[in-house]
Design a protein around this motif. Structure first.
Motif, PDB file in Angstrom:
ATOM      1  N   ASP A  54       0.827  -1.211   0.000  1.00 53.27           N
ATOM      2  CA  ASP A  54       0.000   0.000   0.000  1.00 53.27           C
ATOM      3  C   ASP A  54       0.862   1.261   0.000  1.00 53.27           C
ATOM      4  OD1 ASP A  54      -2.319  -1.522   0.046  1.00 53.27           O
ATOM      5  OD2 ASP A  54      -2.457  -1.474   2.232  1.00 53.27           O
ATOM      6  N   ARG A  68       2.348   1.675  -3.489  1.00 51.72           N
ATOM      7  CA  ARG A  68       1.352   2.211  -4.428  1.00 51.72           C
ATOM      8  C   ARG A  68       1.153   3.710  -4.216  1.00 51.72           C
ATOM      9  NH1 ARG A  68      -2.552  -2.469  -3.210  1.00 51.72           N
ATOM     10  NH2 ARG A  68      -2.031  -4.020  -4.777  1.00 51.72           N
ATOM     11  N   ASN A  69       1.052   4.131  -2.961  1.00 45.46           N
ATOM     12  CA  ASN A  69       0.851   5.555  -2.691  1.00 45.46           C
ATOM     13  C   ASN A  69       2.079   6.379  -3.072  1.00 45.46           C
ATOM     14  OD1 ASN A  69      -1.837   5.770  -1.945  1.00 45.46           O
ATOM     15  ND2 ASN A  69      -1.416   5.142   0.148  1.00 45.46           N
ATOM     16  N   GLU A 125      -7.618   3.550   1.550  1.00 42.05           N
ATOM     17  CA  GLU A 125      -7.894   2.119   1.482  1.00 42.05           C
ATOM     18  C   GLU A 125      -6.918   1.433   0.530  1.00 42.05           C
ATOM     19  OE1 GLU A 125      -9.950   3.978  -1.926  1.00 42.05           O
ATOM     20  OE2 GLU A 125      -9.945   4.491   0.176  1.00 42.05           O
ATOM     21  N   SER A 126      -6.747   0.144   0.727  1.00 39.80           N
ATOM     22  CA  SER A 126      -5.881  -0.646  -0.142  1.00 39.80           C
ATOM     23  C   SER A 126      -6.607  -0.918  -1.445  1.00 39.80           C
ATOM     24  CB  SER A 126      -5.534  -1.973   0.543  1.00 39.80           C
ATOM     25  OG  SER A 126      -4.803  -2.782  -0.323  1.00 39.80           O
TER      26      SER A 126
END
Length: 93
Positions: free
Chosen positions: A6, A9-10, A23-24
């Motif tokens: 996560d 990704r962010n 949220e994931s």
């Protein structure tokens, strides 16, 4: 300690000018298109291609794959792939 999926990704989202998500969740088509642009993989932005095509193109553009065949990128990015994308974008903190 290595970043979580996560967090990776962010980090990637913010590196390409997208918003972090609480949220994931996997990347949206728009986020994948922004990553394609950032790594120099050309796509038609008038009509976004399917996600596997963009994922394969990203991995090809950063040297993680020998081909941009969408059949090889049917699933969301794995952690090692996210680490490679983040490194290519220099997106990790």
């Amino acid at each position: 300690m290595s970043p979580t999926v996560d967090e990776l990704r962010n980090d990637i989202r913010t590196a390409v000018g997208r918003y972090e998500r609480v949220e994931s969740t996997a990347f949206t088509k728009e986020a994948l298109a922004a990553i394609c642009e950032a790594v120099g993989y050309d796509i038609d932005t008038n009509r976004l291609p399917p996600k596997p095509e963009m994922r394969a193109g990203i991995l090809y553009a950063i040297g993680e794959r020998d081909t941009d065949d969408p059949a090889e990128a049917q699933r969301p990015f794995r952690k090692a792939q996210l680490e490679a994308v983040a490194a290519a974008l220099d997106a990790t903190d």
